[in-house]
Structure formats: C-alpha cells, structure tokens
Design an enzyme around this catalytic site. Structure first.
Site, PDB file in Angstrom:
ATOM      1  NE  ARG A 165      64.218  18.740  12.626  1.00 18.60           N
ATOM      2  CZ  ARG A 165      64.258  18.349  13.914  1.00 18.60           C
ATOM      3  NH1 ARG A 165      63.212  17.796  14.493  1.00 18.60           N
ATOM      4  NH2 ARG A 165      65.321  18.566  14.641  1.00 18.60           N
ATOM      5  CB  SER A 213      69.776  21.075   9.024  1.00 17.61           C
ATOM      6  OG  SER A 213      70.340  21.354  10.265  1.00 17.61           O
ATOM      7  CD  GLU A 281      65.442  19.677   8.559  1.00 20.78           C
ATOM      8  OE1 GLU A 281      66.287  18.821   8.895  1.00 20.78           O
ATOM      9  OE2 GLU A 281      65.105  20.611   9.298  1.00 20.78           O
TER      10      GLU A 281
END
Ligand SMILES: Cc1cc2nc3c(=O)[nH]c(=O)nc-3n(C[C@H](O)[C@H](O)[C@H](O)COP(=O)(O)OP(=O)(O)OC[C@H]3O[C@@H](n4cnc5c(N)ncnc54)[C@H](O)[C@@H]3O)c2cc1C
Length: 286
Positions: A165, A213, A281
């Site tokens: 990510r 998420s 995130e």
C-alpha cells in the site's frame, strides 16, 4: 491574473468521497489537461493555499471542518490506449480512469491479468499512489512505467519501489501509467472479474458508504483483532464498525469525521494495550 479554469467555491466534499463524510473544500477544480493542472497549482499558490490531488476519493476521510485549500480532481484525465505485441498487451491509462471502466475496457479487448482489481472503487492514479491490491496482487506488479508531473515538469519513471500500500511517491502528480498484461479469453476474463466482485460483496460492506480498510495490514490482520475485541457493530453517532467486516468503518447516513476518528481512537487504544500498533490506511484530509 485570469485563469482559464472552472473554479468552484465551497464545494461539498461528501459528493466526492465514497465515505460521504466531510465539510466543504474552499476551492474545487477539475482540470482538463496538464496545462490546466499547472494553472490550478498556480491558482493555489496565488491564494497562499495548499492543494490536494483527488482521485476517486475512496481512501479519504474528509474532516467535518472541510479543507481550506484547493482540491484538484483528475477525473477528466480519462483516456485508455492499447498496444499489442505478440501475447503481451501494453495498456496506457490516464490517472482519472476508474478501475471499473478500466476492467471493462480490458475485458472487451480480451486482455487478462488485472481482473483481481475489479470492484476496487479507485481511480487509476489513486491506485498507483496507494499501490492498491487484493487477492495477493497489487498495481505495482503490473506497472512498467508511469508519467508524473513534478516541480512543473513532466517526467517518466520506470523503476518504482512499491511496497504494501505504498508507492513511495511524494509530491509527484501521477498523470498516467503503462501496464504490462497478456492476451486472454474474453469469457474467462469476464468470469474472473465477476467472481472477484462476488467475493468482495460477500465479505465487505458494499451496501454502505466507507473508505475501505481503515488500517494497514502488518504481520497481523487488524480486522481479525478488532473482531476478537468484540467491536463489530460498535456505533458512535452514525459511524459504525462494520458488522460484516471489522476492518471497515461504515457511514450509516450522517456520520461525521469526529465519530469515525473516535472509533479509530478506541480501536487503537485497545490494540496498543494488547501490544499491536495499528496504522491507518485511510487518509484524514483536513
Ligand atoms: C468499498 C471499498 C473497497 C476497497 N477495496 C480496496 C482493496 O481491495 N484494495 C485496496 O488497496 N484498496 C481498497 N480500497 C481503498 C481505495 O480504493 C484505494 O486506496 C485506492 O487506491 C484509492 O484510490 P482513489 O483514486 O480513490 O484515491 P483517493 O482516495 O482520491 O486519494 C488517495 C491518495 O492518493 C492520492 N492521489 C490520487 N490520485 C493521484 C494522482 N493522480 N497523483 C498523485 N496522487 C494521487 C491522493 O492525493 C491521496 O493521497 C477500497 C475502498 C472502498 C471504499
């Protein structure tokens, strides 16, 4: 100075994020090309304001107080082109193309390899920046080159150090990227896409607004730990830790960023007591 741009003032950011949370952006611009992106940045500088590059707003929690700056939405950079070389297919994708449309384009042209991304509600640029991924694959695995705007200049980058990510890109504005994929069978590609989408719908709360998420995976799964804490369904105001997937916070209607941040705080405190460090995130834009 006169700007050749359509500049909206006090734009409601709820309309531009999948979470549907947040106040107004002071200014909101949708440039049509690189020249207009440069002009938008000039405009921000002339007002002494920061600017923020917006993809599809699917990883953002915009603050209730809004954003005192200039939002630059890249959704009008939306071209896709294809070059086939034997079994290989090189697909050039502009930043504003969303992954639903990209996948449909790939299926219609019998190009395989990117089906896993079907259902991620991202723009291509945002998916490169975040190195979006699912089902053990990520965007970085397929990129052979990106074109960015940095310090006012267009630059091509071939080697990008992607990790989980993270693209390690900082102030670069991603204009486009080239994917290396393979020729495939149209029906098989469509079947794979639909199976990935079904898996998502079965496990994730697609019926309610969210930003995906909330926390990054580590050597542990945040969703599993939140579930073990018994926090599924915990609701503050109209923000709720999803009953379907504990890694998501959903907006039941009129959730505020304050509600979401409180839930995040509760989760992080409990996690810390058990020795886990949770990192967000989602990006809090304020
Ligand atoms: C229902 C749901 C499911 C999701 N599933 C997944 C999943 O399976 N895997 C996954 O990885 N993520 C998932 N996400 C999260 C999200 O879709 C990704 O993080 C995605 O990459 C964000 O893309 P975006 O275009 O919406 O970016 P935005 O949210 O608009 O922006 C995210 C960041 O990227 C920057 N950015 C955007 N475009 C550019 C550009 N062109 N140049 C430079 N910077 C840019 C922004 O400034 C910001 O810092 C999900 C989200 C939702 C709501």
């Amino acid at each position: 100075m006169k700007y050749n741009l359509k500049i909206q003032e006090n734009e409601d950011m709820k309309k531009h994020t999948t979470f549907k949370i947040g106040g107004n952006a002071k200014f909101f611009i949708i440039p049509k090309n690189v020249q207009q992106i440069l002009e938008s940045i000039k405009f921000a500088k002339s007002k002494n304001l920061p600017y923020f590059i917006l993809g599809n707003g699917s990883n953002l929690l915009v603050d209730d107080k809004g954003y005192n700056g200039v939002i630059i939405s890249l959704k009008e950079l939306n071209k896709i082109s294809l070059e086939k070389q034997g079994q290989n297919a090189f697909v050039c994708v502009e930043a504003g193309v969303n992954l639903f449309r990209l996948n449909q384009f790939l299926a219609n042209n019998s190009i395989s390899g990117f089906e896993w991304s079907y259902g991620i509600p991202a723009s291509f640029g945002g998916s490169v920046k975040m190195n979006a991924g699912a089902f053990e694959k990520c965007v970085g695995d397929f990129l052979c080159e990106i074109t960015v705007l940095k310090n006012g200049k267009i630059k091509k980058i071939k080697k990008i150090n992607f990790s989980y990510r993270n693209s390690f890109l900082t102030d670069e504005i991603i204009l486009s990227g080239k994917l290396k994929l393979k020729e495939g069978e149209k029906d098989e590609i469509k079947a794979k896409m639909s199976s990935f989408l079904t898996k998502r719908r079965q496990t994730q709360p697609y019926d309610l607004p969210s930003a995906g998420s909330v926390f990054k995976r580590n050597n542990f799964l945040p969703a599993k730990i939140i579930d073990d804490f018994g926090l599924k369904g915990l609701t503050l105001g109209e923000a709720q830790i999803s009953k379907k997937h504990a890694g998501f916070i959903v907006n039941l209607g009129n959730a505020t960023s304050k509600d979401v941040l409180k839930l995040i705080h509760i989760i992080k405190i409990l996690a810390k007591e058990e020795g886990y460090e949770f990192n967000e995130e989602i990006i809090h834009l304020k």
